[in-house]
Scaffold this motif. Structure first.
Motif, PDB file in Angstrom:
ATOM      1  N   MET A 130      99.509  33.282 -49.743  1.00 41.88           N
ATOM      2  CA  MET A 130      98.235  33.473 -50.438  1.00 41.88           C
ATOM      3  C   MET A 130      97.547  32.132 -50.694  1.00 41.88           C
ATOM      4  N   ILE A 131      98.340  31.126 -51.043  1.00 43.55           N
ATOM      5  CA  ILE A 131      97.759  29.798 -51.226  1.00 43.55           C
ATOM      6  C   ILE A 131      97.109  29.333 -49.930  1.00 43.55           C
ATOM      7  N   GLY A 132      97.823  29.505 -48.823  1.00 44.17           N
ATOM      8  CA  GLY A 132      97.268  29.095 -47.532  1.00 44.17           C
ATOM      9  C   GLY A 132      96.018  29.876 -47.157  1.00 44.17           C
ATOM     10  N   GLY A 186      92.342  24.402 -41.130  1.00 45.95           N
ATOM     11  CA  GLY A 186      93.423  24.571 -40.171  1.00 45.95           C
ATOM     12  C   GLY A 186      94.785  24.372 -40.822  1.00 45.95           C
ATOM     13  N   GLY A 187      94.902  23.340 -41.679  1.00 46.61           N
ATOM     14  CA  GLY A 187      96.147  23.135 -42.406  1.00 46.61           C
ATOM     15  C   GLY A 187      96.457  24.303 -43.321  1.00 46.61           C
ATOM     16  N   SER A 188      95.421  24.847 -43.949  1.00 47.10           N
ATOM     17  CA  SER A 188      95.600  25.989 -44.844  1.00 47.10           C
ATOM     18  C   SER A 188      96.056  27.222 -44.070  1.00 47.10           C
ATOM     19  N   PHE A 189      95.439  27.432 -42.901  1.00 47.42           N
ATOM     20  CA  PHE A 189      95.843  28.572 -42.084  1.00 47.42           C
ATOM     21  C   PHE A 189      97.301  28.431 -41.663  1.00 47.42           C
ATOM     22  N   GLY A 190      97.740  27.196 -41.420  1.00 47.76           N
ATOM     23  CA  GLY A 190      99.134  26.973 -41.055  1.00 47.76           C
ATOM     24  C   GLY A 190     100.077  27.455 -42.128  1.00 47.76           C
TER      25      GLY A 190
END
Length: 419
Positions: free
Chosen positions: A274-276, A156-160
């Protein structure tokens, strides 16, 4: 007279699954918004510098203080959440993130930026951050599902980050950087419904552990003392410090790295996205892998992969394609360290003081984050290049891979703790 019937086993199971997914949606959604806003702040560094004229070094200090404060708040937020309730802590945190982000464009001094970015926004993100959210998830789901649960919340943090970076770029092009930042602060408030879903604390777990073992649960001070006296916990924290250095440097300075390579500014925003995006893949894969392979081996692999990827990037030509591929590889390893780290803390100490003990590990992470964010700006201002920071990052990644290998994956004997 009719008698009420107990729910059928199938219906009870369905309700349980719905409840679990609701918890994961709430925790992951809150992390999406708080992490998304925090990880896109680096996009505004150049605009803040132009607006205030303070210099990259001074503004980097505000970002670096935010990294440190985000970590400092988490053990205390975790301890409070363990005692008085997760929902209240998250609510206060979300409000602080919104206020801090909203007033940042109004700040014209280094002290003002430290207050807005470093104290309010970062402190609020720490209160509604991974130590509290991960602990709530591990408390509310079955032990055999905790690895996947933490992977989902972490994703979820990554999607943010993946979603917020293009939103920030689009808003900046439409309404200007200052209004864009303020709109991001308002968006954080969409996470407020998670407060109700994640309410509760670990008091019930404490009582359960005491009843099962006949041993009085450890106080917060005793739990921290036991953890700090455990070599494996110290090794885990050292490795996570390196993770913080790497993550904060990228989050704060990757747009600057892109500019130093002579690439268009939009590539910086897409590199963060891209990182996310690829961290979603890494987080879910690592959540699935926890329980199937040794967690310390997974961590060693992640850190070694980072160091090798940075080395290859330094040797490669700096084209948009190379930058985006590099960002994708960094994304796979970016925060995928969280599920095995959470898993090791829970394996060693259980979940009774989980929010606080993982908060201490997050504090180590953010000490590294302070160094990564600050040294990135300092080294660039002094040398005109980020190369020396990359060299340090490679050495630290190799050290983190090695320091995780001696960690034993077993429960500590003699302490009362929830499963």
């Amino acid at each position: 007279m009719s008698k009420s019937k107990a729910p059928a086993p199938g219906a009870a199971s369905a309700h349980k699954h719905i409840a679990i997914w609701l918890v994961l949606l709430a925790a992951g959604g809150a992390f999406t918004l708080t992490m998304g806003v925090r990880q896109t702040m680096g996009l505004f560094l150049s605009s803040l510098n132009t607006s205030t004229g303070l210099g990259v070094g001074s503004i980097s200090l505000a970002f670096a203080f935010g990294q440190l404060w985000w970590g400092l708040t988490q053990p205390f937020a975790g301890a409070v959440a363990d005692r008085i309730g997760t929902g209240r802590v998250i609510a206060i945190g979300l409000l602080l993130v919104a206020v801090g982000t909203f007033i940042t464009p109004l700040m014209t001094t280094t002290a003002g930026l430290i207050f807005a970015i470093g104290v309010l926004a970062a402190g609020g993100a720490g209160m509604a951050g991974p130590s509290v959210l991960m602990a709530a998830s591990t408390r509310l789901v079955a032990p055999e599902k905790r690895g996947l649960a933490t992977g989902i919340v972490n994703a979820g943090g990554s999607f943010g980050q993946f979603a917020m970076a293009p939103i920030a770029i689009g808003l900046t092009a439409t309404v200007g950087w200052a209004s864009a930042m303020q709109w991001l602060g308002v968006l954080v408030l969409l996470a407020l419904p998670a407060v109700w879903v994640l309410r509760g604390n670990s008091n019930a777990a404490n009582a359960q552990a005491a009843a099962a073992s006949g041993v009085k649960p450890l106080s917060a001070r005793q739990a921290i003392g036991q953890a700090l006296a455990t070599p494996g916990y110290r090794y885990l924290s050292l490795g996570f410090l390196v993770c913080g250095f790497h993550v904060a440097f990228l989050a704060t300075h990757l747009p600057g790295v892109v500019a130093a390579c002579g690439l268009p500014p939009a590539i910086g925003g897409w590199a963060l996205a891209m990182i996310g995006l690829f961290n979603i893949v890494g987080s879910l894969a690592m959540g699935w892998a926890v329980g199937r392979w040794r967690m310390k081996s997974l961590l060693a692999l992640l850190y070694a992969t980072r160091g090798l990827a940075v080395l290859v990037f330094l040797l490669a030509p700096k084209t948009p394609a190379v930058m985006l591929v590099f960002a994708a590889v960094m994304g796979v390893t970016f925060l995928s360290t969280v599920p095995p780290t959470v898993g090791l803390v829970a394996k060693m100490f259980g979940t009774v003081n989980m929010a606080m003990l993982f908060g201490v590990v997050m504090l180590a992470h953010q000490v590294g984050g302070f160094l990564g964010a600050y040294l990135g700006g300092y080294v660039f201002q002094a040398t005109g290049s980020y190369d020396w920071v990359w060299y340090i990052d490679i050495v630290l990644a190799a050290g983190a891979a090695l320091v995780n290998l001696p960690i034993p994956e077993s429960r500590l004997p003699g302490a009362a703790r929830a499963a």
